[in-house]
Enzyme design. Sequence first.
Site, PDB file in Angstrom:
ATOM      1  N   SER A 222       0.823  -1.205   0.000  1.00 26.37           N
ATOM      2  CA  SER A 222       0.000   0.000   0.000  1.00 26.37           C
ATOM      3  C   SER A 222       0.862   1.261   0.000  1.00 26.37           C
ATOM      4  O   SER A 222       1.634   1.474  -0.919  1.00 26.37           O
ATOM      5  CB  SER A 222      -0.959  -0.041   1.195  1.00 26.37           C
ATOM      6  N   ASP A 390      -9.925  -4.364  -5.299  1.00 28.15           N
ATOM      7  CA  ASP A 390      -9.309  -3.328  -4.468  1.00 28.15           C
ATOM      8  C   ASP A 390      -9.707  -1.954  -5.005  1.00 28.15           C
ATOM      9  O   ASP A 390      -9.245  -1.538  -6.074  1.00 28.15           O
ATOM     10  CB  ASP A 390      -7.788  -3.491  -4.494  1.00 28.15           C
ATOM     11  N   HIS A 416      -7.878  -5.014  -0.654  1.00 33.31           N
ATOM     12  CA  HIS A 416      -6.614  -4.400  -0.255  1.00 33.31           C
ATOM     13  C   HIS A 416      -5.891  -5.209   0.838  1.00 33.31           C
ATOM     14  O   HIS A 416      -4.773  -5.694   0.635  1.00 33.31           O
ATOM     15  CB  HIS A 416      -6.883  -2.980   0.223  1.00 33.31           C
TER      16      HIS A 416
END
Length: 460
Positions: A222, A390, A416
Amino acid sequence: MVVPLIGRLKRHEYAALVGGFFFLVFETAISFIIMFLPVPIIQWFYDHSRTLFHRFSVNPAKGKSKAEDVADAIRKAKDFGELCQYWGYTHEDHVVLTKDGYLLGLHRLPVKRGQRKQSPGMSTGKPVVYLHHGLLMNSEVWICLTNAERCLPFVLAEQGFDVWMGNNRGNKYSKKSVHHDPNSVKFWNYSLDDFAWHDIPDSIQYILDITKSNSLSYVGFSQGTAQAFAALSIHPQLNDKVNVFIALAPAMSPTGLAAPLVDGLMKASPTLMYLFFGRRAILSSATTWQAILYPPIFTSVIDTSLRFLFNWDSQNIPYLQKIAAYAHLYSLASVKSVVHWFQIMREGAFQMYDDDVSAFGSPGGRAYRPARFPTKNIVTPIVLLYGDRDSLVDIQMMLKELPDHTTVTRLEGYEHLDILWGKDVDKDVVPEVVNALKMHCDDSCGSPDEFKDGFKVFVG
């Protein structure tokens, strides 16, 4: 005088602004009161939240299973060291001083399970891999899994890697500076720019100095990928020190949040975050609520928040994994770093922090364009692994901003956080990472055949 909000918010957005402000005032007052409560009172709230949960639960409480005992042990682990100890790994703590004076905690797994390194803090001669966490996280998120075979750092250690995990300034393991007190506004005056200019390159250089390696492999999750995209793009020499960049759930220019009201409000004026949360750490009361709420209730709160903000149902993450991992999910970060993300979403571009707040309200628009990270200049091989469910990843938009040598793997049905804690990461994610490391590891690492005790090649 420019008033940024006038004319750019709808009536219901103003209502949300006022309601949100009063909610934050209430939440801050409650947190302040809780801060002065003695431990027995906090325990009383915890016990009664547990009683209420079981009274209204569809499934009545039964005796604990072995899986529940594991999840409970992971949840209760106080820090990185206790998590490693639970799984039988010996770790090392390191501290790196950035060029602008922040002290960052690094964690290292230099040997396999049950082994001890004879000379701590020295080179192992093994290939080096560096893992970096996402927004509002710390290094614990990599190892708070309920199965060791699903835990990427442990698998890499068993495969013969010298594994390092970094931490951003301000979080649980990096809340110190030689120049600023952590209670001061100046300490928290940092954005993604500072991660890119200092935290990532300085951590990498420290690791290479200790390990005596010419290069290392970088695995980010991320925001940890965004920090690497930015750092590699503005430090040409850093590309020689990273032999491959593996981006898990890559973040560069998200389209926005799933909640239209919040998304519209923050994009209209990203600096509203300063009005809500001040200019220090964001959501600093989260750990307080975690302490007084029974874990299943806290888990439900997190799940509800993720569904509201990002439209994630989190069905791929087992319930007990949530109980274990959500306790390690949150760590401090600056409000400014979150404002930076809303600026990126608003402009639809992976740009540096825009300090000219007044430009957002200019009737004639901007007279300039905020500097963008030149990500097409990245030379290091890039491997992207993303979930097709996601909401934070726009893969087509991302590929337009990356060099042609970027490779992509699509993970069907993944959201995610699934890439970190999903039930099948040992089948879908870990093998992809290991094979990418094997493929791109250069001569400075040694060939796979030279790894101690061999190197298992995963076949998809």
